[in-house]
Write a protein that holds these residues in place. Structure first.
Motif, PDB file in Angstrom:
ATOM      1  N   GLN A 258     -24.419   6.397 -26.849  1.00 32.69           N
ATOM      2  CA  GLN A 258     -26.213   6.537 -26.257  1.00 32.69           C
ATOM      3  C   GLN A 258     -26.696   5.885 -27.630  1.00 32.69           C
ATOM      4  O   GLN A 258     -27.739   4.718 -27.120  1.00 32.69           O
ATOM      5  CB  GLN A 258     -26.523   7.955 -26.246  1.00 32.69           C
ATOM      6  CG  GLN A 258     -27.582   8.426 -25.900  1.00 32.69           C
ATOM      7  CD  GLN A 258     -28.456   9.366 -26.387  1.00 32.69           C
ATOM      8  OE1 GLN A 258     -27.791  10.410 -26.033  1.00 32.69           O
ATOM      9  NE2 GLN A 258     -29.739   9.958 -26.506  1.00 32.69           N
ATOM     10  N   VAL A 259     -26.473   6.379 -28.629  1.00 32.27           N
ATOM     11  CA  VAL A 259     -26.938   4.988 -29.152  1.00 32.27           C
ATOM     12  C   VAL A 259     -26.741   3.988 -29.316  1.00 32.27           C
ATOM     13  O   VAL A 259     -27.483   3.404 -29.816  1.00 32.27           O
ATOM     14  CB  VAL A 259     -26.481   5.969 -30.601  1.00 32.27           C
ATOM     15  CG1 VAL A 259     -27.018   4.469 -31.852  1.00 32.27           C
ATOM     16  CG2 VAL A 259     -27.153   7.330 -31.033  1.00 32.27           C
ATOM     17  N   ARG A 260     -25.292   3.575 -28.889  1.00 34.46           N
ATOM     18  CA  ARG A 260     -25.002   1.956 -28.453  1.00 34.46           C
ATOM     19  C   ARG A 260     -25.494   1.523 -27.777  1.00 34.46           C
ATOM     20  O   ARG A 260     -25.914   0.424 -27.632  1.00 34.46           O
ATOM     21  CB  ARG A 260     -23.419   2.331 -28.322  1.00 34.46           C
ATOM     22  CG  ARG A 260     -22.615   1.989 -29.669  1.00 34.46           C
ATOM     23  CD  ARG A 260     -20.364   1.849 -29.428  1.00 34.46           C
ATOM     24  NE  ARG A 260     -20.200   1.170 -28.792  1.00 34.46           N
ATOM     25  CZ  ARG A 260     -19.547  -0.040 -29.245  1.00 34.46           C
ATOM     26  NH1 ARG A 260     -20.320  -0.536 -30.566  1.00 34.46           N
ATOM     27  NH2 ARG A 260     -19.089  -1.182 -28.638  1.00 34.46           N
ATOM     28  N   GLY A 261     -25.817   1.974 -26.751  1.00 37.65           N
ATOM     29  CA  GLY A 261     -26.758   1.897 -25.868  1.00 37.65           C
ATOM     30  C   GLY A 261     -28.471   1.191 -25.685  1.00 37.65           C
ATOM     31  O   GLY A 261     -28.962   0.295 -25.818  1.00 37.65           O
ATOM     32  N   GLU A 262     -28.635   2.618 -26.405  1.00 39.35           N
ATOM     33  CA  GLU A 262     -29.865   1.844 -27.727  1.00 39.35           C
ATOM     34  C   GLU A 262     -30.177   0.736 -28.116  1.00 39.35           C
ATOM     35  O   GLU A 262     -31.408   0.124 -28.079  1.00 39.35           O
ATOM     36  CB  GLU A 262     -30.262   3.239 -28.433  1.00 39.35           C
ATOM     37  CG  GLU A 262     -30.537   4.583 -27.277  1.00 39.35           C
ATOM     38  CD  GLU A 262     -31.106   5.949 -28.159  1.00 39.35           C
ATOM     39  OE1 GLU A 262     -31.233   5.965 -29.254  1.00 39.35           O
ATOM     40  OE2 GLU A 262     -30.939   6.901 -27.323  1.00 39.35           O
TER      41      GLU A 262
ATOM     42  N   LEU B 152     -26.756   1.589 -38.916  1.00 40.85           N
ATOM     43  CA  LEU B 152     -26.605   0.781 -36.858  1.00 40.85           C
ATOM     44  C   LEU B 152     -25.221   0.168 -37.477  1.00 40.85           C
ATOM     45  O   LEU B 152     -24.463  -0.038 -36.709  1.00 40.85           O
ATOM     46  CB  LEU B 152     -27.800   0.130 -37.465  1.00 40.85           C
ATOM     47  CG  LEU B 152     -27.512  -0.800 -35.941  1.00 40.85           C
ATOM     48  CD1 LEU B 152     -29.027  -1.046 -35.080  1.00 40.85           C
ATOM     49  CD2 LEU B 152     -26.998  -2.022 -36.217  1.00 40.85           C
ATOM     50  N   TYR B 153     -25.130  -0.412 -38.875  1.00 41.24           N
ATOM     51  CA  TYR B 153     -23.115  -0.804 -38.759  1.00 41.24           C
ATOM     52  C   TYR B 153     -22.486   0.191 -38.860  1.00 41.24           C
ATOM     53  O   TYR B 153     -20.815  -0.833 -38.459  1.00 41.24           O
ATOM     54  CB  TYR B 153     -23.644  -1.905 -39.819  1.00 41.24           C
ATOM     55  CG  TYR B 153     -23.964  -3.433 -40.071  1.00 41.24           C
ATOM     56  CD1 TYR B 153     -23.507  -4.201 -39.857  1.00 41.24           C
ATOM     57  CD2 TYR B 153     -25.608  -2.728 -40.487  1.00 41.24           C
ATOM     58  CE1 TYR B 153     -24.428  -5.062 -40.044  1.00 41.24           C
ATOM     59  CE2 TYR B 153     -26.560  -4.492 -40.665  1.00 41.24           C
ATOM     60  CZ  TYR B 153     -25.544  -5.410 -40.384  1.00 41.24           C
ATOM     61  OH  TYR B 153     -25.784  -6.836 -40.402  1.00 41.24           O
ATOM     62  N   ARG B 154     -22.555   1.281 -38.881  1.00 47.01           N
ATOM     63  CA  ARG B 154     -21.645   2.325 -38.450  1.00 47.01           C
ATOM     64  C   ARG B 154     -21.188   2.063 -36.329  1.00 47.01           C
ATOM     65  O   ARG B 154     -20.479   3.103 -36.142  1.00 47.01           O
ATOM     66  CB  ARG B 154     -22.040   3.687 -38.416  1.00 47.01           C
ATOM     67  CG  ARG B 154     -21.556   4.416 -39.842  1.00 47.01           C
ATOM     68  CD  ARG B 154     -21.876   5.673 -40.412  1.00 47.01           C
ATOM     69  NE  ARG B 154     -22.445   6.420 -39.711  1.00 47.01           N
ATOM     70  CZ  ARG B 154     -23.543   6.723 -40.280  1.00 47.01           C
ATOM     71  NH1 ARG B 154     -23.382   6.064 -41.459  1.00 47.01           N
ATOM     72  NH2 ARG B 154     -24.901   7.141 -39.828  1.00 47.01           N
ATOM     73  N   TYR B 155     -21.665   1.469 -35.749  1.00 47.06           N
ATOM     74  CA  TYR B 155     -22.276   1.572 -33.771  1.00 47.06           C
ATOM     75  C   TYR B 155     -21.969  -0.161 -34.305  1.00 47.06           C
ATOM     76  O   TYR B 155     -20.625  -0.681 -32.867  1.00 47.06           O
ATOM     77  CB  TYR B 155     -23.249   1.696 -33.835  1.00 47.06           C
ATOM     78  CG  TYR B 155     -23.650   2.741 -34.008  1.00 47.06           C
ATOM     79  CD1 TYR B 155     -23.162   4.309 -33.300  1.00 47.06           C
ATOM     80  CD2 TYR B 155     -23.995   3.493 -35.125  1.00 47.06           C
ATOM     81  CE1 TYR B 155     -23.195   5.586 -33.244  1.00 47.06           C
ATOM     82  CE2 TYR B 155     -24.514   4.937 -35.308  1.00 47.06           C
ATOM     83  CZ  TYR B 155     -24.052   5.654 -34.229  1.00 47.06           C
ATOM     84  OH  TYR B 155     -24.495   7.028 -34.240  1.00 47.06           O
ATOM     85  N   PHE B 156     -21.848  -1.346 -34.741  1.00 43.49           N
ATOM     86  CA  PHE B 156     -21.692  -2.512 -34.410  1.00 43.49           C
ATOM     87  C   PHE B 156     -21.134  -3.323 -35.674  1.00 43.49           C
ATOM     88  O   PHE B 156     -22.062  -3.121 -36.534  1.00 43.49           O
ATOM     89  CB  PHE B 156     -22.734  -3.321 -33.809  1.00 43.49           C
ATOM     90  CG  PHE B 156     -22.882  -2.751 -31.929  1.00 43.49           C
ATOM     91  CD1 PHE B 156     -21.595  -3.365 -31.301  1.00 43.49           C
ATOM     92  CD2 PHE B 156     -23.979  -2.318 -31.896  1.00 43.49           C
ATOM     93  CE1 PHE B 156     -22.444  -3.220 -29.568  1.00 43.49           C
ATOM     94  CE2 PHE B 156     -24.022  -1.540 -31.041  1.00 43.49           C
ATOM     95  CZ  PHE B 156     -22.919  -1.886 -29.743  1.00 43.49           C
ATOM     96  N   ALA B 157     -19.671  -3.213 -35.847  1.00 40.01           N
ATOM     97  CA  ALA B 157     -19.663  -4.637 -37.016  1.00 40.01           C
ATOM     98  C   ALA B 157     -20.717  -5.393 -37.396  1.00 40.01           C
ATOM     99  O   ALA B 157     -20.813  -5.671 -39.465  1.00 40.01           O
ATOM    100  CB  ALA B 157     -18.801  -5.293 -37.083  1.00 40.01           C
ATOM    101  N   GLY B 158     -21.699  -6.345 -37.187  1.00 38.36           N
ATOM    102  CA  GLY B 158     -22.417  -7.384 -37.022  1.00 38.36           C
ATOM    103  C   GLY B 158     -22.456  -7.628 -36.188  1.00 38.36           C
ATOM    104  O   GLY B 158     -22.821  -6.814 -35.017  1.00 38.36           O
TER     105      GLY B 158
END
Length: 217
Positions: free
Chosen positions: A16-20, A53-59
Motif C-alpha cells: 500500500q505504501v509503495r503504491g502511494e 521512505l528509502y525503506r520502500y525504494f532505494a533511491g
C-alpha cells in the motif's frame, strides 16, 4: 504458519505504501517532469522522513525503474490483448493511441525525453522488446513488400533492436516506419501542438494509419 500470518499484514501495508509513493511520483512527474523526481519531496508530501521512505525504494532510480517498468508492462499487455485475435497492425495502432490518451504522462515517461543520468536495466528492455516483437509479427503478417531500398541493407546489418525475430529487412523497415509515424502524431497531439490548429487529431491519426496500411498492400 503464525509467522506467515504475521507477515501478511506487513506485506499488505508495504504494498500500500509503495503504491502511494508511486502515485505521488506520477503527480510530481505531471507537474515538474521526470527529471525533477525527488524522493525527499515525496516523503515530505506523505508526512514521512526521508530515511523512512528509502525503506520502500532505494533511491530515485529505483522508483523511476518501477514506474517505467509499470508503463512498459501496461503497454505490452495492451498490445497482447489487441493481438489476441491475430496479428493486426490497425488494431495495434488503435490500442497504442488509446493507451497513450489514457495517461499522457505515462506515455511521455517512456517515449518522451530521456531522464538525464538514468539507464534502464535489462529487465525493462526485455519488456520493451515484447512490444516490438508484437509489432514485428503484425508487420510480417502483411503482404510481402517486394521493393528493396538502400535502407534495407543497412537494417540487415543493424537488426539487434529486433532481437531474435526472423523478420526480413523489408519487415523491419515497415515496423520502423509505422512506429515512428504513429509516435510522431501521438507525441505532437499529447504535447498540445495540434490544439491551435483546430483540426481533429483523431481523424489525422486515422488518415496516417490508412496511408501506412495502403502503402503496404
Amino acid at each position: 504458519m503464525a509467522d506467515t500470518d504475521a507477515k501478511a499484514p506487513r506485506e499488505r501495508y508495504r504494498t500500500q505504501v509503495r503504491g502511494e509513493i508511486k502515485q505521488h511520483a506520477w503527480e510530481q512527474i505531471a507537474s515538474a517532469g521526470a527529471s525533477a523526481l525527488s524522493l525527499n519531496a515525496i516523503a515530505k508530501r506523505m508526512g514521512m522522513s526521508g530515511p523512512a521512505l528509502y525503506r520502500y525504494f532505494a533511491g530515485r532510480d529505483d522508483l523511476l525503474t518501477e514506474l517505467i517498468t509499470d508503463a512498459y508492462r501496461s503497454l505490452a499487455d495492451t498490445f497482447r490483448t489487441a493481438a489476441g485475435a491475430g496479428p493486426d497492425l490497425a488494431a495495434l495502432a488503435h490500442a497504442l493511441r488509446g493507451w497513450a490518451l489514457e495517461d499522457p504522462q505515462r506515455y511521455f515517461l517512456i517515449y518522451g525525453t530521456p531522464v538525464p543520468g538514468y539507464r534502464a536495466p535489462d529487465d525493462v528492455t526485455l519488456i520493451a522488446d515484447e512490444i516490438m516483437t508484437t509489432l514485428l509479427d503484425a508487420c510480417a503478417a502483411l503482404p510481402p513488400d517486394g521493393t528493396a531500398t538502400p535502407f534495407d541493407g543497412h537494417l540487415e546489418e543493424r537488426r539487434q533492436w529486433a532481437g531474435e525475430h526472423p523478420a526480413p529487412p523489408a519487415v523491419l523497415r515497415r515496423a520502423l516506419t509505422f512506429w515512428t509515424r504513429m509516435h510522431g502524431v501521438l507525441s505532437l497531439e499529447l504535447a498540445g501542438h495540434f490544439t491551435g490548429m483546430r483540426f481533429d487529431a483523431a481523424l489525422f491519426f486515422e488518415s496516417e494509419l490508412r496511408e501506412l496500411l495502403s502503402s503496404e498492400t
